[in-house]
Each structure stands twice: as C-alpha cells, then as structure tokens.
Design a protein around this motif. Sequence first.
Motif, short mmCIF file in Angstrom:
data_model
loop_
_atom_site.label_atom_id
_atom_site.label_comp_id
_atom_site.label_asym_id
_atom_site.label_seq_id
_atom_site.Cartn_x
_atom_site.Cartn_y
_atom_site.Cartn_z
N ASP A 125 60.54 35.37 36.30
CA ASP A 125 61.81 35.23 37.01
C ASP A 125 62.53 36.56 37.17
N ALA A 126 62.23 37.51 36.27
CA ALA A 126 62.90 38.82 36.34
C ALA A 126 62.24 39.74 37.36
N GLY A 127 61.10 39.32 37.90
CA GLY A 127 60.40 40.15 38.87
C GLY A 127 60.55 39.63 40.29
N ARG A 128 59.76 40.21 41.17
CA ARG A 128 59.79 39.83 42.59
C ARG A 128 58.36 39.62 43.07
N VAL A 129 58.11 38.44 43.62
CA VAL A 129 56.79 38.14 44.18
C VAL A 129 56.64 38.92 45.47
N VAL A 130 55.65 39.81 45.54
CA VAL A 130 55.49 40.68 46.70
C VAL A 130 54.37 40.22 47.62
N SER A 131 53.48 39.35 47.12
CA SER A 131 52.43 38.84 48.01
C SER A 131 51.85 37.56 47.43
N VAL A 132 51.43 36.69 48.34
CA VAL A 132 50.75 35.45 47.99
C VAL A 132 49.58 35.29 48.94
N GLU A 133 48.41 35.07 48.36
CA GLU A 133 47.20 34.92 49.16
C GLU A 133 46.54 33.59 48.81
N ALA A 134 46.38 32.73 49.81
CA ALA A 134 45.79 31.42 49.59
C ALA A 134 44.45 31.33 50.31
N GLY A 135 43.41 31.01 49.55
CA GLY A 135 42.10 30.77 50.13
C GLY A 135 41.79 29.29 50.10
N SER A 136 40.60 28.92 50.54
CA SER A 136 40.24 27.50 50.55
C SER A 136 40.11 26.95 49.14
N ARG A 137 39.77 27.81 48.18
CA ARG A 137 39.60 27.35 46.80
C ARG A 137 40.26 28.30 45.80
N LEU A 174 44.15 30.71 44.82
CA LEU A 174 45.54 31.10 45.08
C LEU A 174 45.85 32.30 44.20
N THR A 175 46.33 33.39 44.82
CA THR A 175 46.66 34.61 44.09
C THR A 175 48.05 35.05 44.47
N TRP A 176 48.86 35.42 43.48
CA TRP A 176 50.18 35.93 43.78
C TRP A 176 50.47 37.12 42.87
N VAL A 177 51.18 38.09 43.42
CA VAL A 177 51.47 39.35 42.74
C VAL A 177 52.96 39.48 42.52
N THR A 206 48.39 37.21 39.19
CA THR A 206 47.93 35.94 38.63
C THR A 206 47.17 35.17 39.70
N SER A 207 46.14 34.43 39.25
CA SER A 207 45.33 33.71 40.22
C SER A 207 44.75 32.45 39.60
N VAL A 208 44.47 31.49 40.45
CA VAL A 208 43.79 30.25 40.07
C VAL A 208 42.69 30.03 41.10
#
Length: 393
Positions: free
Chosen positions: A29-41, A43-46, A58-60
């Motif tokens: 919460d103290a940071g800022r999400v600068v990118s989100v990348e969603a594939g078919s299988r 999900l990655t967010w920075v 972080t990624s799943v």
Amino acid sequence: IVPPGTRSKTFSLAYQVPGMARMVGSDSDAGRVVSVEAGSRSLTWVTELMDRTLVVRTSVSLGGAGVSSNLPQWRVELENHSEAEIRHIDFPKIERVTLGGIRSDDTMLFPEAFGGALSDPYQSASYSYNPIIWPGTASMSWLDLSDKQGGLYVAACQPDMLGVEFDTGGNDDRASVRMNLKKQVYVGPGGSWMGNYTVATHKGDWHTGAEFYRAWADSWMQKVQHPEWMRLCDGYSGLNGANGRFYSRYVTHALPVYQWMGVDYAQYWGMSADGEFCGLTLWMNPRYGPAKDLARSHDAMREAGMHYTYYINAQGWFPGFSTLDKVGFIDKKWFPKDFKTYPPEFFDRWGLREFGNVLTQYGAGVGYTDSDRIMCAASKGWHDRYMEDLAGR
C-alpha cells in the motif's frame, strides 16, 4: 476460501538503513503499481517503493516446467536500488482464510517439529509460543487448511529458501485464519532476490497437500541411506530418572527393561554439569562419575546389542559460567583442572543476532541470574569451542 470483499496487502517487508538501530516496515500500500501484465495463464504486477528505488515484481501463473506444473506458481522478486538493506519479505499474504460450511471440522496442518494436524484452528491467535521457522523449529515449508471436502495449500517451493517463518493463526473474528509466509532475506544496495511459492486449492483433506509437498521434495531432495537398525527402529527410549542423570554410570541397570520391551535404541540426556536436561555445557556432571565411567557403561550397552546415543545442546550458552562460582548447581572446585571458562565477552562476540543486531535469548536457566543465550553455529568461535571442549577431549 476467502470471504467476499476481503482485501489483503500483496506483500509487506522490513528494511534497515545503515546507522539505524531498528528496522522499518513497509508494504504494497505504501508503493505505486507501475505496470500490470495479464496473460492467458498468468498475471504479473510491478510495485515501486521508496522513491522508485525498490522494485517488487509479483506474479501468479498456471502451468510451466517442474513437478508442480499443475499447481499455481506464485513468485516475488526484489530489486534494491536504494541505500537500505531489505531484511525480510512477507509473501504470500493471505490474511483471512475460511472454509465454507461447518468450521468445527476444519483442520490446519502446521509444520512445527514433525508436523501435526490442529483442530479448531480459528481459536488460537498463534499456534506456537516460539517463532516457527523452516528449517529448524519447522520440519517442512507448507501449510494446509482443509476439511474432508477440500482445502487450501500454501508452500515455499525453493530448496535453498532458508529462514521461512510462518505467520499463521486465528484472527480476532474467530472465523478466519492467517496463512502468511515471511522470508528472512538480506538484499543489500544493488542486490536482488527471488522466491517461489505455491498456493492451490484442492479436493480432499490435508493428505492431498502432503502429497503436493512430497512430490516437490522428491524432485530435489537427496535421501540419506540409513543403516538397517535405524530404518527398522520404531522410536527410541529416553532414560528416566531426571532425564537419565542417575544412569550416567549405571545405565546398564536399565538394560533389562529395554530387553523386556524389545527396544534396541536408547538416547541419554542430562550428563551436562549445569544440571539441566538441555544442559549448556559439554562437561559431565562430576557428581555422577568421571568420563571413563560413562565410557564403560557405553561399551557395556553396545556389547549387549544396544544402540546408545547422546543429546547435546548445540546452541545454548550462559554468560554466568564465566563469573559465578558454580556451573548450574555444581561448584567449580569439583571440576577437572582442564575445565575452561570463557570471558563474558565471548557471548557478545559469537552470539547469534537477530535482524537489528539484537542478541538472542534461549530461555530462562535453572538457578541462573541471567537468561541462556543462543550462539551462532556458523561462527569460528563457537566452532572452536566445540572442537576443544568436545572433540578434543
């Protein structure tokens, strides 16, 4: 698994700036999400923190190489471009887990010691009064909350991922539990780190989670080839009588009992001079005879077909050994001439320190005026002490 409307932080961490005595906490919460990348299988967010000098990725993902390719793979990566030292990262953070239906049949598989299934996991804020860290106080690096229909499996899946701590227990609402993992790390300025995890739902009770963990462990773990007597051993018998102290010279008095029970393995505790069953010295208690008497009893047990081993406290120390007239309950005058004490600063130099440079404590000693301490097993001073006091004698 998680009630609707629940929001959890993606991660939290702690860092220390050189010159600071304590660590500082932060989270997603103290940071800022600068990118989100969603594939078919996947999900990655920075997330960027600390004026964009700390990057957390972080990624799943579903699928991929490895024995657990059919399970969701969770990953966290740190890139530290700041002057701070990252000391631990909490990930995954699953703050409110609750299974549907009746909660009274829910069970938490908790890996303390050899592991155990805890009933009514929602009622205890913490499942142990000691920090549970793998490897160490925890024998495995996974958790599983389940009933007979299914459950949730959470695991750290990296063979060299030492220092995994379990932040697990019931929440204040007594209707949900935390299933958080905390990894002790050191990521200095310019450094990076990556950790792999698995979070998966499953059918069936916690045995399904155990099979997940077994498959992962079998993919890399080298199994020790134990001798036949150990493979066939159903357990061991500890020596009664103040944890065996009465048998330091006369252990063969217990031999008829072992033979009657069919036990061929005995473990002897309590020969240490300070009088504790987890004694902190490597010197035998002189009230129960010299070392040669113990050697004779050992040889007699072996001749009778018994496997006879000993318990030694490999981590504890008490600074009072240097300054007091007694070691535990034994006056120092009864010890051999080569009995060695160490200066008070011995602990300060070779003691184990927590993050923040704080010396650790082992627990209250019997009859002592101070607390026992935990020594650093990787330090030269503690290694030399063992070589001199134990192996050298």
